[in-house]
Design an enzyme around this catalytic site. Structure first.
Site, PDB file in Angstrom:
ATOM      1  N   LYS A  14      56.759 106.324 116.853  1.00 22.71           N
ATOM      2  CA  LYS A  14      57.140 104.923 116.948  1.00 22.71           C
ATOM      3  C   LYS A  14      56.606 104.275 118.214  1.00 22.71           C
ATOM      4  CE  LYS A  14      60.916 105.080 113.693  1.00 22.71           C
ATOM      5  NZ  LYS A  14      62.356 104.955 113.407  1.00 22.71           N
TER       6      LYS A  14
ATOM      7  N   ARG B 186      63.474 113.509 111.975  1.00 24.48           N
ATOM      8  CA  ARG B 186      62.509 113.119 110.944  1.00 24.48           C
ATOM      9  C   ARG B 186      61.158 112.933 111.627  1.00 24.48           C
ATOM     10  NH1 ARG B 186      60.298 108.417 108.817  1.00 24.48           N
ATOM     11  NH2 ARG B 186      60.089 108.343 106.533  1.00 24.48           N
TER      12      ARG B 186
END
Length: 264
Positions: A204, A240
């Site tokens: 991210k 994840r």
């Protein structure tokens, strides 16, 4: 949890596994690298991404989920749509991973309750097109805790047992970089809510702060692995990730250190 995006437009690997055959072929590699779960998604939730019709989403992922389940792999479905969650459950998925925590689709809570599956409820304030504008908090840790607690009340009120709920603080979703770092620094606050916690930091944008300017997205795998270790130390149930091998190695190191601590 290994990420399997059956999409042409995901921010980090869009198009790599966007056919049924390619996705099915990639899943065993994720398992071999150390994934305990394969998270199959057919709609990108990157900032600014457009919506995908449920029928198109299902055409992308249901054949993949059915085949992976047939092979004996443990599969979660990454979806905002209750109809897709129902179809995935019928195809053999064991987890519903809903980044909206049931806010995007009013049927999702009852579908999750009826499915018998584990349900991951992420902190969410709005769809990808507008989520950056919603990143306003007084105290981000307290606010996210409170909003997740409200989702738990709504989900249990719809009949979903507490024992099937997992919470996700939603890193990167309606969060500025400083919000993500604050949430990571206080992950134990979410474990204290009494539910398993999932952390999704992989590749991210906020991780770019740890890298030289202009670094490729794939270079975020190392900071992702570090975050995964921090999450595990804070009591996370799952992380994840896109690069399963790097995170599995980092977690193996943590496991060896923890084992050494327990030796007489």
């Amino acid at each position: 949890m290994g990420v399997l995006n059956v999409t042409p437009d995901s921010f980090s690997d869009g198009g790599k596994w966007d056919t049924t055959d390619a996705a099915i072929a990639h899943a065993p590699a994720l398992t071999a690298e150390g994934a305990d779960l394969i998270d199959v998604g057919g709609e990108s939730t990157r900032p600014g991404a457009g919506r995908v019709a449920p029928a198109q989403e299902q055409s992308r992922i249901i054949p993949v989920i059915a085949e992976l389940a047939r092979q004996g792999l443990r599969v979660s479905v990454d979806t905002l749509n209750s109809g897709t969650a129902e179809a995935a459950a019928a195809a053999g998925a064991s987890i519903i991973n809903d980044v909206s925590g049931g806010l995007a689709d009013p049927r999702m809570a009852s579908v999750a309750a009826d499915s018998g599956l584990t349900y991951v409820a992420m902190h969410w304030r709005g769809h990808a097109q507008k989520m950056d504008a919603l990143a306003r908090y007084g105290d981000v840790v307290a606010d996210v805790r409170a909003e997740l607690s409200a989702r738990v009340e709504a989900l249990t009120g719809a009949g979903l047992p507490q024992g099937r709920i997992v919470l996700d603080p939603g890193l990167g979703f309606s969060k500025l970089p400083e919000h993500n770092w604050q949430l990571l620094a206080h992950l134990d606050s979410f474990a204290d809510l009494g539910f398993p916690v999932m952390v999704g930091a992989s590749r991210k944008r906020f991780l770019a702060a740890s890298l030289p300017a202009g670094a490729a997205i794939s270079e975020r795998d190392l900071p992702t692995a570090v975050v995964s270790v921090l999450a595990a130390q804070a009591g996370a149930w799952a992380v994840r990730v896109h690069d399963v091998a790097a995170t599995r190695t980092a977690l193996n190191v943590l496991g060896l250190v923890d084992s050494a601590r327990m030796e007489p």
